[in-house]
Every structure is written in structure tokens, then in C-alpha cells.
Design a protein around this motif. Structure first.
Motif, short mmCIF file in Angstrom:
data_model
loop_
_atom_site.label_atom_id
_atom_site.label_comp_id
_atom_site.label_asym_id
_atom_site.label_seq_id
_atom_site.Cartn_x
_atom_site.Cartn_y
_atom_site.Cartn_z
N LYS A 198 -59.71 -41.85 -131.95
CA LYS A 198 -58.79 -40.71 -132.04
C LYS A 198 -59.30 -39.48 -131.29
O LYS A 198 -58.54 -38.56 -131.01
CB LYS A 198 -58.55 -40.35 -133.51
CG LYS A 198 -57.81 -41.43 -134.31
CD LYS A 198 -57.39 -40.96 -135.67
CE LYS A 198 -58.55 -40.82 -136.63
NZ LYS A 198 -59.16 -42.12 -137.00
N LYS A 199 -60.61 -39.44 -130.98
CA LYS A 199 -61.18 -38.25 -130.35
C LYS A 199 -62.02 -38.65 -129.14
O LYS A 199 -62.55 -39.76 -129.08
CB LYS A 199 -62.04 -37.47 -131.35
CG LYS A 199 -61.25 -36.92 -132.54
CD LYS A 199 -62.13 -36.11 -133.48
CE LYS A 199 -61.32 -35.54 -134.63
NZ LYS A 199 -62.15 -34.73 -135.55
N ILE A 200 -62.15 -37.71 -128.22
CA ILE A 200 -62.93 -37.96 -127.01
C ILE A 200 -63.64 -36.67 -126.61
O ILE A 200 -63.07 -35.58 -126.71
CB ILE A 200 -62.03 -38.47 -125.86
CG1 ILE A 200 -62.87 -38.79 -124.61
CG2 ILE A 200 -60.93 -37.47 -125.53
CD1 ILE A 200 -62.07 -39.50 -123.53
N ALA A 201 -64.89 -36.79 -126.18
CA ALA A 201 -65.67 -35.61 -125.78
C ALA A 201 -66.79 -36.05 -124.86
O ALA A 201 -67.19 -37.22 -124.83
CB ALA A 201 -66.25 -34.90 -127.00
N VAL A 202 -67.29 -35.10 -124.09
CA VAL A 202 -68.50 -35.33 -123.31
C VAL A 202 -69.68 -35.43 -124.28
O VAL A 202 -69.81 -34.60 -125.19
CB VAL A 202 -68.74 -34.19 -122.31
CG1 VAL A 202 -70.08 -34.36 -121.60
CG2 VAL A 202 -67.61 -34.14 -121.29
N GLU A 254 -56.77 -31.43 -120.66
CA GLU A 254 -56.03 -32.68 -120.49
C GLU A 254 -55.51 -33.21 -121.82
O GLU A 254 -54.38 -33.71 -121.90
CB GLU A 254 -56.95 -33.71 -119.83
CG GLU A 254 -56.27 -35.01 -119.45
CD GLU A 254 -57.22 -35.96 -118.74
OE1 GLU A 254 -56.94 -36.31 -117.59
OE2 GLU A 254 -58.25 -36.33 -119.34
N ARG A 255 -56.33 -33.11 -122.88
CA ARG A 255 -55.96 -33.68 -124.18
C ARG A 255 -55.26 -32.68 -125.10
O ARG A 255 -54.71 -33.06 -126.12
CB ARG A 255 -57.22 -34.21 -124.89
CG ARG A 255 -57.98 -35.26 -124.08
CD ARG A 255 -57.19 -36.53 -123.93
NE ARG A 255 -57.80 -37.47 -123.00
CZ ARG A 255 -57.95 -38.77 -123.24
NH1 ARG A 255 -57.54 -39.27 -124.39
NH2 ARG A 255 -58.49 -39.55 -122.34
N GLY A 256 -55.34 -31.41 -124.75
CA GLY A 256 -54.68 -30.40 -125.57
C GLY A 256 -55.49 -29.95 -126.76
O GLY A 256 -55.01 -29.14 -127.56
N LYS A 257 -56.72 -30.44 -126.90
CA LYS A 257 -57.57 -30.04 -128.02
C LYS A 257 -59.03 -30.30 -127.67
O LYS A 257 -59.35 -31.28 -127.00
CB LYS A 257 -57.20 -30.82 -129.29
CG LYS A 257 -57.94 -30.35 -130.53
CD LYS A 257 -57.45 -31.05 -131.79
CE LYS A 257 -58.17 -30.53 -133.02
NZ LYS A 257 -57.71 -31.19 -134.26
N ASP A 258 -59.89 -29.40 -128.13
CA ASP A 258 -61.33 -29.54 -127.89
C ASP A 258 -61.95 -30.34 -129.03
O ASP A 258 -62.17 -29.82 -130.12
CB ASP A 258 -61.98 -28.17 -127.78
CG ASP A 258 -63.43 -28.24 -127.34
OD1 ASP A 258 -63.98 -29.36 -127.29
OD2 ASP A 258 -64.02 -27.18 -127.05
N HIS A 259 -62.23 -31.61 -128.78
CA HIS A 259 -62.77 -32.47 -129.82
C HIS A 259 -64.27 -32.29 -130.04
O HIS A 259 -64.85 -32.97 -130.90
CB HIS A 259 -62.48 -33.94 -129.49
CG HIS A 259 -61.03 -34.28 -129.59
ND1 HIS A 259 -60.42 -35.22 -128.78
CD2 HIS A 259 -60.04 -33.79 -130.38
CE1 HIS A 259 -59.14 -35.31 -129.08
NE2 HIS A 259 -58.89 -34.44 -130.05
#
Length: 254
Positions: A149-153, A184-189
Motif C-alpha cells: 500500500k505504500k512506497i518510499a525511497v 507522483e503518488r499524491g502522498k509522502d509515505h
């Protein structure tokens, strides 16, 4: 404006040169400084000097620094298949890399509190390559967590005591790409991540530079050792370091 200058800087320079030459014909040293030709002459001269300074800085900047600058212009990128390219300078591209690293880490301590951490599907990791003219400038480690559900560096980390302190460097390409992902995702995960030990959330710390990291490490006054291999201890030390950093940051700002 930035994108306009990058895309048409040579054309702008040529136009300014032509206008500068035309106005120079009408310049008369005996004219009043308030005559329309003088302010326009000064304006065009300043524009030419500004473009020269811009070109000089661009030429001196490393490709990696240019990539970071381009990534911060999050709306300046276009998609082409599985790759992205910077519209103002298509030599700069981003593409997933299928490399020989079979198991990139996607179960680091900072992901443990998410509900989907134990999910057998969805969690994953991969590299995105930052390229210039096909030359790989940087591999960026991406983590998909919380059951997909989430993606981050993936943040950097250093060993402090028996644990790891995870962080982003504000002036890094990795953090610039995190900005890009957020757009791109609309939210900072990387923010509002759940904690397993208590109710609440935390953000991945963002440090100004390596000097701040060194000051924090000195403040902890704990010699780096091999991080614990016990999951419970790793989590305990990690959240303890987060609290120490929050206190450190508060002291630095007051």
C-alpha cells in the motif's frame, strides 16, 4: 520560469543580443539617463549577464547535481513506457533496474509497525536508475511496504550503539526522488509511519547535511557497534534513537 529558461536559454540569449544591438544604436551619451533607451539598455545588459552566470553554473554543476535539481522540478517530467524523462533536457531519465541483487532489504526497522508488514504478498524492493545519456549516475533503493500500500525511497542509515538510525539527507538525490514519488503518488509515505511499540506515528528524519548527522552522533555518545540481530532489540533501539533525534533537533532550534 525555470523550465522556460532551461528549454530556451540559447534562444533567449540570441534575442537579447539582437535587442541589445538595436538599442545600442539609439544610445547617446548626451541623452538624459531617464531617456527610454538607457533603462532598456541596462535591463538587456543585466539579462545577458544573468544568462551568462546561469550557463556558467550549469556547466560547472555535476550531472548528479543536475539530476537532483531536475527531480525537484517534479512537474517537469514526462513518461515514456516504464521510463521517465526530463522534458527540458531529455538526456536525464529514470528507469527501473533489473540488477543482480536478488533480495533488496524491504523489512528494515522503520517498516515494522505497518499492518501489512507480515503480509506474504505486496512487500518488495527494487532499484530505480538515474541516468544521463544512458550513463548510470545513481541507483535509488525503493521500498514497497505495508503489504504493497505504500512506497518510499529507502532511507540511509548509520550504526549508533547497538542500533541503526535511519534518515534522509536533504541535499541528496535520494531525497529529491522521494519528493518526486510524493508528487507522483499524491502522498509522502515517508511520513506518518506507524509504530508497533506505542500508538502513534513517526516521520523519517530529514537532516540538512552530514555535519548535522555527525553532531547528532556525537550527542548520542555511543560508539558504533554491530547492530543487534534481535528484532525486538533492534526496534527498541531504533525508536529510542528517534526520540533522541527529536530532542536533539529541538535543542538545536532553541
Amino acid at each position: 520560469m525555470k523550465r522556460l529558461v532551461e528549454s530556451y536559454s540559447s534562444l533567449l540569449k540570441a534575442v537579447l543580443f539582437v535587442l541589445f544591438g538595436v538599442v545600442a544604436v539609439f544610445i547617446d551619451v548626451e541623452q538624459s539617463p531617464t531617456h527610454w533607451t538607457w533603462p532598456l539598455f541596462v535591463f538587456l545588459a543585466a539579462g545577458l549577464v544573468g544568462l551568462e552566470i546561469y550557463h556558467y553554473r550549469q556547466d560547472k554543476a555535476s550531472p548528479l547535481l543536475k539530476m537532483r535539481t531536475n527531480l525537484l522540478d517534479v512537474e517537469g517530467w514526462e513518461k515514456s513506457g516504464s521510463s521517465d524523462y526530463y522534458a527540458a533536457n531529455p538526456e536525464f531519465t529514470l528507469s527501473p533496474i533489473e540488477d543482480e541483487v536478488p533480495h533488496l532489504d524491504y523489512r528494515q526497522e522503520w517498516t515494522w509497525g505497518e499492518i501489512g508488514y507480515h503480509s506474504e504478498t505486496g512487500n518488495d524492493a527494487y532499484h530505480v536508475g538515474a541516468f544521463k545519456s544512458g550513463l548510470l549516475l545513481k541507483k535509488i533503493h525503493i521500498v514497497i511496504f505495508d503489504g504493497g500500500k505504500k512506497i518510499a525511497v529507502a532511507p540511509d542509515w548509520v550504526a549508533i550503539g547497538r542500533g541503526r538510525f535511519y534518515f534522509y539527507l536533504k541535499d541528496s538525490v535520494d531525497y529529491a526522488y522521494q519528493h518526486y514519488l510524493t508528487h507522483e503518488r499524491g502522498k509522502d509515505h515517508s511520513c506518518g509511519i506507524r509504530r508497533p511499540d506505542i500508538s502513534g506515528t513517526f516521520d523519517i528524519p530529514v537532516l540538512k547535511n552530514l555535519n548535522e548527522l555527525q553532531r547528532f552522533a556525537d550527542c548520542c555518545d555511543e560508539p558504533a557497534t554491530s547492530p543487534s540481530t534481535q528484532e525486538d532489540e533492534q526496534a527498541e533501539v531504533f525508536y529510542c534513537l528517534l526520540e533522541k533525534y527529536n530532542n536533539f533537533r529541538h535543542r538545536e532550534r532553541t
